[in-house]
Motif scaffolding. Structure first.
Motif, mmCIF file in Angstrom:
data_model
loop_
_atom_site.group_PDB
_atom_site.id
_atom_site.type_symbol
_atom_site.label_atom_id
_atom_site.label_comp_id
_atom_site.label_asym_id
_atom_site.label_seq_id
_atom_site.Cartn_x
_atom_site.Cartn_y
_atom_site.Cartn_z
ATOM 1 N N LEU A 308 0.834 -1.207 0.000
ATOM 2 C CA LEU A 308 0.000 0.000 0.000
ATOM 3 C C LEU A 308 0.871 1.260 0.000
ATOM 4 O O LEU A 308 1.921 1.309 0.641
ATOM 5 N N ARG A 309 0.399 2.260 -0.713
ATOM 6 C CA ARG A 309 1.024 3.579 -0.733
ATOM 7 C C ARG A 309 -0.053 4.640 -0.510
ATOM 8 O O ARG A 309 -1.247 4.367 -0.631
ATOM 9 N N VAL A 310 0.388 5.852 -0.218
ATOM 10 C CA VAL A 310 -0.561 6.939 0.053
ATOM 11 C C VAL A 310 -1.244 7.356 -1.246
ATOM 12 O O VAL A 310 -0.570 7.632 -2.256
ATOM 13 N N PHE A 311 -2.561 7.413 -1.214
ATOM 14 C CA PHE A 311 -3.320 7.812 -2.405
ATOM 15 C C PHE A 311 -3.040 9.276 -2.716
ATOM 16 O O PHE A 311 -3.131 10.156 -1.865
ATOM 17 N N GLY A 312 -2.678 9.553 -3.978
ATOM 18 C CA GLY A 312 -2.408 10.921 -4.403
ATOM 19 C C GLY A 312 -0.979 11.371 -4.204
ATOM 20 O O GLY A 312 -0.666 12.551 -4.437
ATOM 21 N N CYS A 313 -0.114 10.468 -3.768
ATOM 22 C CA CYS A 313 1.273 10.874 -3.534
ATOM 23 C C CYS A 313 2.060 10.935 -4.851
ATOM 24 O O CYS A 313 1.632 10.428 -5.878
ATOM 25 N N LEU A 314 3.220 11.541 -4.787
ATOM 26 C CA LEU A 314 4.094 11.638 -5.965
ATOM 27 C C LEU A 314 4.775 10.289 -6.201
ATOM 28 O O LEU A 314 5.288 9.655 -5.270
ATOM 29 N N CYS A 315 4.735 9.842 -7.434
ATOM 30 C CA CYS A 315 5.426 8.602 -7.800
ATOM 31 C C CYS A 315 6.134 8.820 -9.143
ATOM 32 O O CYS A 315 5.806 9.755 -9.886
ATOM 33 N N PHE A 316 7.068 7.948 -9.448
ATOM 34 C CA PHE A 316 7.852 8.081 -10.677
ATOM 35 C C PHE A 316 7.718 6.798 -11.479
ATOM 36 O O PHE A 316 7.989 5.704 -10.969
ATOM 37 N N PHE A 336 0.011 9.040 -7.769
ATOM 38 C CA PHE A 336 -0.406 7.662 -7.509
ATOM 39 C C PHE A 336 -1.922 7.622 -7.244
ATOM 40 O O PHE A 336 -2.423 8.305 -6.361
ATOM 41 N N LEU A 337 -2.625 6.815 -8.030
ATOM 42 C CA LEU A 337 -4.073 6.646 -7.860
ATOM 43 C C LEU A 337 -4.367 5.214 -7.434
ATOM 44 O O LEU A 337 -3.848 4.290 -8.046
#
Length: 337
Positions: A308-316, A336-337
């Motif tokens: 799991l990752r934070v919804f709406g966070c910056l990803c590459f 990230f969606l």
């Protein structure tokens, strides 16, 4: 309505164009069911005299029963007439208070009679409420013995894919939830058939019953009949009877709203909020399930949270090798969606 036998003497007295009184006398050897009072038939016993009242607004009501001599009829009649009329008048003057409040004023009011209880037809029109609905937390013992379905929408903002509705399916035993985005309500039929086939393939079990409202979109009579599915419907204008999926809608929207405010993304991404909320809710423990998650009850194993990752966070996102150039960036910044 009076069902009076010939042995019963009836005297009808009309008073002031507002009240109609009925005196019924039964001799010693008579015992008959004589008149309708408050929606039920009353018995007139031996030597029993009954005095009833019907006003222009209030229906037929029993004022008193007595075994005294018929000579006392007039005095009793007008005594009860005066008492009832004054009690009803004070009930009207005081703005139709409840009987408990009204009875507490019996030492203050000039006259009061307990016979005026529940004879006002204005009070139900102004104050009547629905009785409380029974709890629907009695869950099924096996998965897919009963599923709850409902449609939410249309939402004023379409997603980027053109969706305005979503179909919610909740398993009664495990409270597992499935959400399908829809462009129109007519998509319900195909989605329910696809869901049935998916459950049959993945879990090797068929759906036994479906609970829905009375909407025509859920009336798949041929499909239900071919697969032996029982359809259970809630009454019209009674969403409380479909409370399992209605509460699930509220839960889904609460989590989706939190994700939107956290990410600050446009409303056109509400489909992403909703699908992510569904994924998370299925993996969180529920007090109703003894602090177990729907995922655990359905798959008989604990869910994993490492991915799991934070919804709406910056990803590459890495650039595919076929598009890589020597001096170009190796990734693209995304949300990230």
């Amino acid at each position: 309505v009076f069902l009076l036998f010939p042995l019963i003497l009836c005297l009808l007295v009309k008073s002031l164009k507002a009240c109609l009184f009925v005196l019924c006398f039964c001799p010693n050897f008579a015992s008959f069911r004589t008149f309708l009072v408050g929606g039920r038939l009353e018995w007139v016993k031996s030597n029993m005299v009954c005095i009833c009242c019907r006003t222009a607004l209030l229906g037929l009501h029993l004022l008193c029963q007595t075994t005294s001599s018929p000579k006392s009829f007039p005095s009793q009649l007008f005594q009860h007439l005066s008492l009832i009329k004054m009690s009803i008048l004070w009930h009207f003057r005081l703005g139709h208070p409840s009987f408990n409040k009204f009875s507490s004023l019996q030492d203050v009011l000039p006259s009061f009679s307990s016979k005026c209880n529940n004879i006002c037809t204005i009070c139900p029109l102004a104050k009547q409420k629905r009785l409380p609905f029974p709890s629907n937390n009695n869950m099924s013992t096996k998965p897919f013995a009963l599923i709850h379905v409902d449609v939410w929408g249309p939402y004023s903002v379409c997603t980027y894919d053109g969706f305005r509705f979503f179909l919610t399916i909740v398993d009664d035993a495990t409270r597992s939830t499935w959400v399908y985005l829809m462009k129109a309500k007519s998509d319900v039929k195909q989605l329910l058939i696809s869901f049935y086939n998916m459950i049959l393939t993945q879990f090797n079990i068929g759906i036994k019953a479906i609970w829905s409202n009375n909407a025509p979109k859920f009336s798949l009579l041929d499909f239900y009949g071919d697969h032996g599915i029982i359809q259970q419907k809630s009454c019209a204008y009674t969403p409380q009877q479909n409370s399992v999926v209605e509460r699930k809608h509220q839960h889904l929207l609460n989590v989706a709203r939190s994700l939107k405010l956290q990410s600050n993304l446009p409303s056109a991404y509400w489909g992403g909020y909703l699908l992510t909320a569904t994924y998370l809710i299925n993996r969180l423990p529920i007090p109703l399930l003894n602090n177990k998650s729907p995922f655990e009850l359905l798959f008989h194993k604990l869910p994993s949270f490492n991915h799991l990752r934070v919804f709406g966070c910056l990803c590459f996102v890495s650039t595919p090798s076929v598009h890589k150039l020597k001096f170009e960036s190796r990734s693209t910044p995304c949300v990230f969606l």
